[in-house]
Design a protein around this motif. Structure first.
Motif, short mmCIF file in Angstrom:
data_model
loop_
_atom_site.label_atom_id
_atom_site.label_comp_id
_atom_site.label_asym_id
_atom_site.label_seq_id
_atom_site.Cartn_x
_atom_site.Cartn_y
_atom_site.Cartn_z
N CYS A 24 -40.43 22.02 -15.96
CA CYS A 24 -40.31 20.99 -16.80
C CYS A 24 -40.52 21.39 -18.30
O CYS A 24 -41.50 21.85 -18.60
CB CYS A 24 -41.15 19.61 -16.62
SG CYS A 24 -40.65 18.29 -17.53
N GLN A 35 -35.39 20.66 -8.69
CA GLN A 35 -34.99 19.20 -8.43
C GLN A 35 -34.48 18.55 -9.81
O GLN A 35 -34.86 19.37 -10.94
CB GLN A 35 -36.09 18.15 -7.78
CG GLN A 35 -37.28 18.26 -8.36
CD GLN A 35 -38.31 17.69 -7.68
OE1 GLN A 35 -38.61 18.24 -6.39
NE2 GLN A 35 -38.98 16.84 -8.21
N ASP A 36 -33.84 17.83 -9.99
CA ASP A 36 -32.99 17.14 -10.99
C ASP A 36 -34.29 16.64 -12.08
O ASP A 36 -34.16 16.55 -13.41
CB ASP A 36 -32.20 16.27 -11.06
CG ASP A 36 -30.95 16.82 -10.18
OD1 ASP A 36 -30.62 18.16 -10.61
OD2 ASP A 36 -30.12 16.08 -9.56
N LEU A 37 -35.03 15.82 -11.40
CA LEU A 37 -36.17 15.19 -12.24
C LEU A 37 -37.54 15.49 -12.09
O LEU A 37 -37.73 16.07 -10.76
CB LEU A 37 -36.29 13.36 -11.74
CG LEU A 37 -34.95 12.76 -12.09
CD1 LEU A 37 -35.31 11.20 -11.78
CD2 LEU A 37 -34.54 12.85 -13.58
N CYS A 38 -38.22 15.65 -13.12
CA CYS A 38 -39.87 16.29 -12.96
C CYS A 38 -40.58 15.45 -12.03
O CYS A 38 -40.41 14.21 -12.41
CB CYS A 38 -40.28 16.36 -14.46
SG CYS A 38 -41.86 16.92 -14.25
N SER A 42 -41.15 12.57 -14.69
CA SER A 42 -39.93 11.93 -14.38
C SER A 42 -38.80 11.96 -15.31
O SER A 42 -37.53 11.36 -15.13
CB SER A 42 -39.97 10.14 -13.94
OG SER A 42 -40.88 10.10 -13.07
N ARG A 43 -38.84 13.18 -16.07
CA ARG A 43 -37.87 13.24 -17.07
C ARG A 43 -36.70 14.27 -16.47
O ARG A 43 -37.20 15.24 -15.70
CB ARG A 43 -38.51 13.63 -18.39
CG ARG A 43 -39.20 12.69 -19.01
CD ARG A 43 -39.61 13.08 -20.43
NE ARG A 43 -40.39 12.09 -21.13
CZ ARG A 43 -41.56 12.26 -21.63
NH1 ARG A 43 -42.12 13.34 -21.51
NH2 ARG A 43 -42.22 11.09 -22.05
N PRO A 44 -35.61 14.24 -16.98
CA PRO A 44 -34.52 15.25 -16.54
C PRO A 44 -34.41 16.41 -17.16
O PRO A 44 -33.60 17.16 -17.68
CB PRO A 44 -33.33 14.56 -16.79
CG PRO A 44 -33.60 13.78 -17.96
CD PRO A 44 -35.06 13.26 -17.81
N SER A 45 -35.83 17.28 -17.27
CA SER A 45 -36.18 18.30 -18.17
C SER A 45 -36.32 19.59 -17.48
O SER A 45 -36.92 20.46 -17.99
CB SER A 45 -37.12 18.16 -19.33
OG SER A 45 -36.93 17.00 -19.98
#
Length: 143
Positions: A24, A35-38, A42-45
Motif C-alpha cells: 500500500c 488485492q485492489d484495496l488495502c 481500505s484505500r486503492p493504493s
C-alpha cells in the motif's frame, strides 16, 4: 503443458520464481495475494511487488487427510500422501502460508530457513499440469 494455479500470485514461469504481493502506497501494509484495496486502510493504493524468495519457517503442521473441494490435486483417498503446510516469514515483509516440500516432522523445525519453489499439484480438466508454490529447506548458499 503446464500452468500456474493462479497467474496473479507469482512470476512463474520466469527463472527467478517469486510470489507477487502488494504494498500500500498510503499506509505501507503488505498483502499476499495482491488485492485492489488495502486491508489496513481500505484505500486503492496497492501496487504490485515481488516478495523475497527465502524465509524462515515460523509454524508448521502436517496435512494428514485429503483436502476437500476446491483442492485441485490428483490424489485419491488411497493415493494421498500427507504433506507439510507452513507459515513462512519472508524477510521482514510478510508471513505467507504455503505447502512445504518436506512432510517428515523429524526434518522440520521452527526457525529453519526455507526457499520458494514451484511444485506440481495436479492436472486440470484440459490435461494441463497445474503448478503451485511451496517452500523447501534452503540450501546453504540461500541462507
Amino acid at each position: 503443458m503446464q500452468r500456474i494455479i493462479d497467474p496473479a500470485i507469482s512470476t512463474w514461469p520466469e527463472a527467478d520464481f517469486r510470489l507477487v504481493g502488494g504494498a500500500c502506497g498510503d499506509c505501507g501494509a503488505t498483502v499476499f495475494p495482491i488485492q485492489d484495496l488495502c486491508p489496513r486502510c481500505s484505500r486503492p493504493s496497492v501496487r504490485k511487488i515481488t516478495l523475497p524468495s527465502t524465509g524462515t519457517l515460523v509454524a508448521w503442521t502436517t496435512q494428514g487427510f485429503l483436502p476437500g473441494a476446491p483442492y485441485l490435486g490428483d490424489e485419491t483417498p488411497k493415493t494421498f500422501v500427507p504433506f507439510g503446510v507452513g507459515l513462512v516469514q519472508l524477510g521482514d515483509v510478510i508471513r505467507v502460508e504455503g505447502r512445504l516440500t518436506e512432510n517428515d516432522p523429524e526434518k522440520l523445525e521452527f526457525g529453519m530457513r526455507v526457499a520458494l519453489t514451484p511444485v506440481p499439484l495436479g492436472t486440470d480438466p484440459e490435461g494441463n499440469e497445474v503448478i503451485t508454490f511451496a517452500f523447501r529447506p534452503a540450501a546453504r548458499q540461500e541462507i
